[in-house]
Enzyme design. Structure first.
Site, PDB file in Angstrom:
ATOM      1  CG  ASN A   9      -1.791   1.247   1.293  1.00  0.00           C
ATOM      2  OD1 ASN A   9      -1.359   2.364   1.012  1.00  0.00           O
ATOM      3  ND2 ASN A   9      -3.046   1.057   1.671  1.00  0.00           N
ATOM      4  CD  GLU A  36      -4.612   4.721   0.966  1.00  0.00           C
ATOM      5  OE1 GLU A  36      -5.173   5.728   1.432  1.00  0.00           O
ATOM      6  OE2 GLU A  36      -4.063   3.854   1.674  1.00  0.00           O
ATOM      7  CE1 TYR A 107      -6.639   0.451   1.050  1.00  0.00           C
ATOM      8  CE2 TYR A 107      -7.752   1.872  -0.545  1.00  0.00           C
ATOM      9  CZ  TYR A 107      -7.192   1.688   0.705  1.00  0.00           C
ATOM     10  OH  TYR A 107      -7.183   2.718   1.617  1.00  0.00           O
ATOM     11  CG  ASP A 150      -4.378  -2.238   3.051  1.00  0.00           C
ATOM     12  OD1 ASP A 150      -4.691  -2.969   4.019  1.00  0.00           O
ATOM     13  OD2 ASP A 150      -4.394  -0.986   3.110  1.00  0.00           O
ATOM     14  CG  ASN A 152      -7.565  -1.564   5.349  1.00  0.00           C
ATOM     15  OD1 ASN A 152      -6.796  -1.069   6.173  1.00  0.00           O
ATOM     16  ND2 ASN A 152      -7.839  -0.981   4.185  1.00  0.00           N
ATOM     17  CG  ASP A 252       0.080   4.313   6.637  1.00  0.00           C
ATOM     18  OD1 ASP A 252       0.109   3.947   5.441  1.00  0.00           O
ATOM     19  OD2 ASP A 252      -0.960   4.746   7.182  1.00  0.00           O
ATOM     20  CG  HIS A 253       0.276  -0.079   4.504  1.00  0.00           C
ATOM     21  ND1 HIS A 253      -0.544  -1.132   4.830  1.00  0.00           N
ATOM     22  CD2 HIS A 253      -0.503   1.036   4.579  1.00  0.00           C
ATOM     23  CE1 HIS A 253      -1.755  -0.697   5.095  1.00  0.00           C
ATOM     24  NE2 HIS A 253      -1.752   0.610   4.944  1.00  0.00           N
TER      25      HIS A 253
END
Length: 262
Positions: A9, A36, A107, A150, A152, A252-253
């Site tokens: 991501n 993303e 995603y 991702d 999530n 942040d991934h």
């Protein structure tokens, strides 16, 4: 054929074009699945990636939101781009390699901050998306396929820094974990990463909100590599590139990788 696949991501492929190029140069995966991307397809910096040997790309994009792309050194043809739950979001694209392996890049919606369908529309959308994924795999059970992205959700207790403290936090609630489990079961998907790293805390995401993410280490494993049983045994060398989270202006991934001998 032996190939290494990475999923990441990127949180804006245009903003972090240099980081993508660095990963391609340093790790040289044969295939990189991005989520993303936050970009229309025509504005993805494809030329730079082509110059590094990634001459094949399939993607779906939106301005400023969502977006998925598969960059590949290997020839790949688009198979589908599904809009689960009819959200109108660019959250999936799949392609097939010349050896017949299909790669799904997903995603899954993040789900907002409140784990309550009635109070939070985004949480309901997340559950509906996972239900639609499940139903699609039940209707047509995948074969010779890899699913990455991702998703999530951090499903296992050791996929989060504190199972007890995150039980009511979106990404680790029992209802989300159950939905993801049904989706995985519907396709008989094998969690490749955990097959190779079966024990211990394992994360792929650390919040921007932490002033010292590395020291605090309050991570979650939100990014996944799955494979159908007919090819899961051909996978090896799974790893998460934690140091990438520490690059300048990072996502942040962190990227998750696996190698397949097929």
């Amino acid at each position: 054929m032996t190939f290494t696949l990475a999923t990441w991501n990127i949180n804006s492929v245009r903003l972090r074009e240099a980081l993508v190029a660095r990963l391609l140069e340093e790790e040289s995966p044969d295939i990189l699945c991005l989520q993303e991307c936050k970009s229309p397809v025509e504005k993805i910096p494809r030329e730079r990636f082509e110059a590094l040997g990634y001459r094949h790309m399939i993607a779906r994009g939106q301005k400023g939101y969502n977006g998925v792309a598969i960059l590949s050194k290997l020839p790949i043809r688009e198979v589908s781009a599904l809009d689960h739950a009819d959200l109108g979001h660019a959250r999936h694209v799949s392609g097939q390699l010349e050896n017949g392996v299909t790669i799904h890049n997903y995603y899954v919606p993040a789900g907002g901050d409140v784990p309550d369908r009635e109070a939070n529309v985004k949480f309901g959308q997340k559950l509906d998306y996972l239900t639609a994924m499940r139903d699609a795999f039940r209707a047509e059970r995948p074969e010779k396929a890899i699913l990455v992205g991702d998703l999530n959700i951090a499903p296992r207790e050791d996929d989060v820094w504190s199972h007890r403290q995150l039980l009511k936090v979106v990404s680790h609630t029992p209802v989300e974990v159950a939905h993801l489990g049904e989706t995985q079961e519907a396709g008989s998907w094998v969690d490749v990463t955990r097959s190779h790293i079966p024990e211990g805390q394992l994360y792929s995401w650390w919040s921007y909100r932490s002033p010292d993410w590395d020291k605090a280490d309050k991570g979650r494993r939100l990014d996944h590599v799955w494979a159908t049983p007919d090819i899961a045994g051909a996978a090896h060398s799974s790893r998460i590139l934690r140091p990438v989270r520490g690059w300048e202006q990072p996502s942040d991934h962190a990227p998750v990788l696996a190698t397949f001998d097929l």
